[in-house]
Scaffold this motif. Structure first.
Motif, mmCIF file in Angstrom:
data_model
loop_
_atom_site.group_PDB
_atom_site.id
_atom_site.type_symbol
_atom_site.label_atom_id
_atom_site.label_comp_id
_atom_site.label_asym_id
_atom_site.label_seq_id
_atom_site.Cartn_x
_atom_site.Cartn_y
_atom_site.Cartn_z
ATOM 1 N N LYS A 1 -21.191 -32.826 -39.898
ATOM 2 C CA LYS A 1 -22.612 -33.002 -40.186
ATOM 3 C C LYS A 1 -22.980 -34.470 -40.242
ATOM 4 O O LYS A 1 -24.029 -34.890 -39.762
ATOM 5 N N LYS A 2 -22.110 -35.292 -40.838
ATOM 6 C CA LYS A 2 -22.373 -36.721 -40.965
ATOM 7 C C LYS A 2 -21.588 -37.553 -39.952
ATOM 8 O O LYS A 2 -21.728 -38.768 -39.903
ATOM 9 N N GLN B 1 -19.698 -28.192 -48.727
ATOM 10 C CA GLN B 1 -19.478 -29.206 -47.704
ATOM 11 C C GLN B 1 -18.315 -28.762 -46.825
ATOM 12 O O GLN B 1 -17.273 -28.340 -47.338
#
Length: 434
Positions: free
Chosen positions: A80-81, A58
């Motif tokens: 990414k989020k 991550q």
């Protein structure tokens, strides 16, 4: 000819002397680092952090601000989020902010003096200074130290730190476990000593409202007035409001003893587990806080609940998040532990899911997607999960609270060791709801 030869010999000799003076051993560098820390006034660091603690790596963007003597701002963003979390320390205390949820935990703590952080310059330098068995090498542009890691996560054993030869700024960090597996990597793309910050750069309200800017202005002149958050923060420290809807922390703290006996919760009332650890629920109505129970173990305690509530709350419409609630199951469970059951519960007016685990250790994990926007004061401390920061509260029965990808997690246990609590909490990273 003899004179020319003598001049050449002198030049060569001086070159060798200067070259020798340019080389520093570990002791000389450590002495210099001690001086840098003692004179440290401020800095700003920007970089990339990669965590290999989950099933897949991550990546997070990290930005660190420090102003002497105790002002900190750390921003962790998962591109990414599109999730940003901010840790802030100022004169009012320590805040863990989740701006996109308009949510803040506030508490009194010596953080980060009482625990190291891999992206803080002081933590890196202190680990070098304190390790008398440090290993030292150089490369063309950096001094490289291999020292013991001193972090909350007990599985992290050693770290290698690259420091710029010119000014000792951090360039690269690798933290490994006992098997020499690299678990955390931090690459600093820029680092500036003596950074000038605006007066309100470490203000809680400013960071809650300006979080979506790529970078808060740090040195520009401003004619605006500082947000009036100090008075609100002061009143917040006098009372405790549950981190979510009414009575939510209370319901979780007494949710289960791991024996399979269900524990429910009602609005404004504290649930009580069979361990005898009662928790306190606090409801917020028209800005007034009223105690709903008595706390016997300090899981979520209050020194005063009279007067103004420690929470500002505005209701958001119950949208698709509630209708499409997906349960996130940690990919890790301790040896000798199995999931017992999964039940839907109510945290005030909000739906939540409670997963109970039993066996060698007993614990519950409650997940919710808060629709109320709250600011909570908790008598706890920060726990570094790597990808985010959590708040630990309680005495004999502990509760670890954190948010990730719009989900608020509460891990409650009376016997799960802290190292295992961290592993379980880290095991929701990268997982999707089912």
């Amino acid at each position: 000819m003899r004179r020319f030869t003598w001049v050449i010999a002198l030049v060569v000799s001086l070159s060798l002397v200067l070259a020798g003076c340019g080389k520093k051993d570990a002791g000389a560098v450590v002495k210099d680092l001690d001086g840098v820390i003692n004179k440290l006034d401020s800095y700003q660091g920007v970089g990339r952090m990669v965590l290999n603690t989950g099933q897949e790596p991550q990546e997070y963007q990290v930005e660190v601000w420090y102003q002497n003597p105790h002002y900190y701002r750390i921003s962790l963003k998962n591109d990414k989020k599109d999730i940003t979390q901010i840790v802030l320390r100022n004169d009012d205390g320590v805040f863990v902010l989740t701006p996109h949820l308009n949510k803040s935990f506030r508490f009194q703590s010596d953080w980060p003096e009482n625990q190291g952080q891999v992206y803080l310059y002081q933590s890196l330098v202190q680990s070098i200074i304190m390790d008398k068995d440090r290993q030292f090498i150089t490369d063309p542009n950096a001094y490289v130290f291999d020292v013991m890691a001193n972090y909350q996560n007990g599985s992290l054993a050693r770290q290698k730190i690259w420091l710029d030869k010119k000014n000792y700024s951090p360039k690269h960090v690798e933290v490994s476990d006992a098997n020499a597996n690299v678990m955390v990597i931090v690459d600093f793309s820029q680092f500036e000593f003596g950074k000038k910050f605006e007066k309100d750069s470490f203000d809680m309200q400013r960071n809650m409202t300006s979080w979506n800017l790529k970078s808060l202005p740090t040195a520009a002149a401003t004619n605006g007035t500082k947000a009036a958050s100090t008075a609100n923060n002061a009143s917040a420290s006098n009372g405790i409001v549950s981190s979510g809807a009414t009575g939510s922390s209370a319901a979780v703290a007494g949710a289960s003893d791991g024996s399979g006996k269900a524990a429910g919760s009602t609005s404004g009332a504290a649930g009580q587990g069979t361990t005898g650890a009662a928790s306190q629920g606090v409801s917020s109505t028209a800005g007034q806080a009223k105690a709903a129970g008595t706390n016997t173990n300090g899981a979520v305690s209050s020194t005063s609940v009279a007067g103004t509530a420690a929470s500002t709350s505005t209701s958001a419409p119950a949208g698709a998040a509630q209708a499409q609630f997906g349960v996130i199951e940690p990919f890790y469970t301790p040896s000798g532990v199995k999931r017992q059951d999964m039940n839907e519960i109510k945290l005030g007016e909000e739906k939540a899911m409670m997963l109970r685990y039993s066996g060698k250790f007993n614990y519950t994990l409650v997940e919710s997607r808060p629709q109320a926007q709250t600011v909570s004061a908790l008598p706890g401390d920060i726990v570094d999960l790597g990808y985010t920061l959590a708040v630990i509260t309680g005495g004999e029965k502990k509760m670890l609270t954190w948010t990730y990808d719009g989900v608020e997690f509460r891990l409650s246990t009376a016997d799960l060791p802290m190292t295992e609590m961290i592993k379980v909490a880290q095991a929701v990273q990268g997982e999707t709801g089912k």
